[in-house]
Design a protein around this motif. Structure first.
Motif, PDB file in Angstrom:
ATOM      1  N   ASP A  50       0.699   4.016  -2.831  1.00 41.16           N
ATOM      2  CA  ASP A  50       0.393   5.419  -2.507  1.00 41.16           C
ATOM      3  C   ASP A  50       1.472   6.370  -3.010  1.00 41.16           C
ATOM      4  O   ASP A  50       1.218   7.554  -3.217  1.00 41.16           O
ATOM      5  CB  ASP A  50       0.197   5.589  -0.988  1.00 41.16           C
ATOM      6  CG  ASP A  50      -1.088   4.917  -0.506  1.00 41.16           C
ATOM      7  OD1 ASP A  50      -1.943   4.608  -1.360  1.00 41.16           O
ATOM      8  OD2 ASP A  50      -1.226   4.679   0.711  1.00 41.16           O
ATOM      9  N   THR A 103      -7.506  -3.896   3.430  1.00 42.90           N
ATOM     10  CA  THR A 103      -6.731  -2.728   3.869  1.00 42.90           C
ATOM     11  C   THR A 103      -6.996  -1.526   2.957  1.00 42.90           C
ATOM     12  O   THR A 103      -6.291  -0.524   3.030  1.00 42.90           O
ATOM     13  CB  THR A 103      -5.204  -3.015   3.878  1.00 42.90           C
ATOM     14  OG1 THR A 103      -4.767  -3.135   2.515  1.00 42.90           O
ATOM     15  CG2 THR A 103      -4.872  -4.278   4.633  1.00 42.90           C
ATOM     16  N   LYS A 116       0.845  -1.207   0.000  1.00 38.86           N
ATOM     17  CA  LYS A 116       0.000   0.000   0.000  1.00 38.86           C
ATOM     18  C   LYS A 116       0.882   1.260   0.000  1.00 38.86           C
ATOM     19  O   LYS A 116       0.592   2.235  -0.699  1.00 38.86           O
ATOM     20  CB  LYS A 116      -0.926  -0.007   1.220  1.00 38.86           C
ATOM     21  CG  LYS A 116      -1.988   1.059   1.156  1.00 38.86           C
ATOM     22  CD  LYS A 116      -3.160   0.695   2.054  1.00 38.86           C
ATOM     23  CE  LYS A 116      -4.373   1.565   1.774  1.00 38.86           C
ATOM     24  NZ  LYS A 116      -4.134   2.987   1.878  1.00 38.86           N
ATOM     25  N   MET A 127      -7.071  -1.471  -0.565  1.00 34.21           N
ATOM     26  CA  MET A 127      -6.523  -1.455  -1.931  1.00 34.21           C
ATOM     27  C   MET A 127      -7.509  -2.102  -2.909  1.00 34.21           C
ATOM     28  O   MET A 127      -8.215  -3.043  -2.546  1.00 34.21           O
ATOM     29  CB  MET A 127      -5.198  -2.242  -1.991  1.00 34.21           C
ATOM     30  CG  MET A 127      -4.038  -1.510  -1.376  1.00 34.21           C
ATOM     31  SD  MET A 127      -2.495  -2.446  -1.546  1.00 34.21           S
ATOM     32  CE  MET A 127      -2.494  -3.395  -0.033  1.00 34.21           C
TER      33      MET A 127
END
Ligand code: UDP
Length: 230
Positions: A37, A87, A33, A89
């Motif tokens: 990001d 989470t 992640k 995504m």
């Protein structure tokens, strides 16, 4: 950067050696992640050794045994993709063969479409053919999707000139060429995959999955595993 992350099946099992270890996979998710990001595109290939290896099943036809192995990698990808989703995504699982509504068929166009939506794309099912490995599947997909690098998460923290479990004087390389890996038969990935890396100029970064934040580090400058130049 377009990254192809290769995880072994055993890595998903943590200390259990078989099946799934959720805590281990969650640590991977947090790191992926972070890379996502930061604007990276991430494709993932996962092995199947936490369930099955075709070549070690003695009494059944190799082609059938390998099909079971390929299906194990599909189970692994669906599991990891669901942990990733939890989470926050977006994910997609693509396979080289039809799995009904469980996955979608792999194509480069489809992959690019998902990447443009900032989704993590799982390349499950290996190459779709027996007598190959997910190492080879990873190199093949990396070549097809024009990946910039392969991040190779292993149980060991890099490439050594001999097995450090056997030879206490084994030397770890910071950097090595794929030609030397092939000449010395170093088994970073299997030989079929090594040749694909060489011919398509796909570099690999080898590191230990167990080390803290090692996937994020491998994608950046503070990397301390082995770079395999191709
Ligand atoms: N497999 C296959 N073709 C592929 C990828 C995987 O037949 O393109 C099968 C094979 O049986 C293999 C198993 O799936 O043993 C698990 O894949 P992995 O690459 O983890 O196997 P390993 O290299 O550990 O045997």
């Amino acid at each position: 950067m377009r990254i192809l992350l290769k995880l072994s099946g055993e890595a998903l099992a943590g200390d259990k050696k078989t099946g799934f270890d959720e805590a281990t996979v969650r640590k991977v998710a947090v790191q992926v992640k972070e890379l996502l990001d930061k604007g990276n595109e991430i494709g993932i290939v996962i092995g199947g050794g936490n369930f099955w290896r075709g070549r070690t099943s003695e009494n059944i036809d190799r082609t059938k045994a390998d099909q079971i192995g390929m299906l194990a990698t599909v189970m692994n990808c669906i599991y990891v993709s669901e942990i990733f989703r939890s989470t926050g995504m977006g994910t997609a699982v693509l396979t080289p063969f039809e799995c009904g509504s469980f996955t979608k068929l792999f194509s480069k166009d489809r992959t690019n479409k998902y990447f443009s939506k900032k989704m993590v794309v799982f390349f499950a099912g290996g190459t779709g053919h027996p007598f190959f490995s997910t190492d080879t599947g990873a190199l093949l997909r990396a070549a097809e999707i024009d990946a910039d690098v392969i991040l190779l998460a292993k149980a060991i923290d890099g490439v050594y000139d001999s097995d450090p479990a056997i030879n206490p004087d084994a030397k770890r390389y910071d950097r090595i060429s794929i030609d030397d890996v092939i000449a010395q038969n170093l088994q970073v990935v299997d030989m079929t995959a090594s040749i694909l890396a060489r011919d398509n100029h796909i570099s690999m970064r080898v590191f230990a999955l167990q080390e803290e934040n090692s996937i994020v580090k491998a994608a950046g400058d503070s990397f301390n595993g082995t770079i395999v130049d191709a």
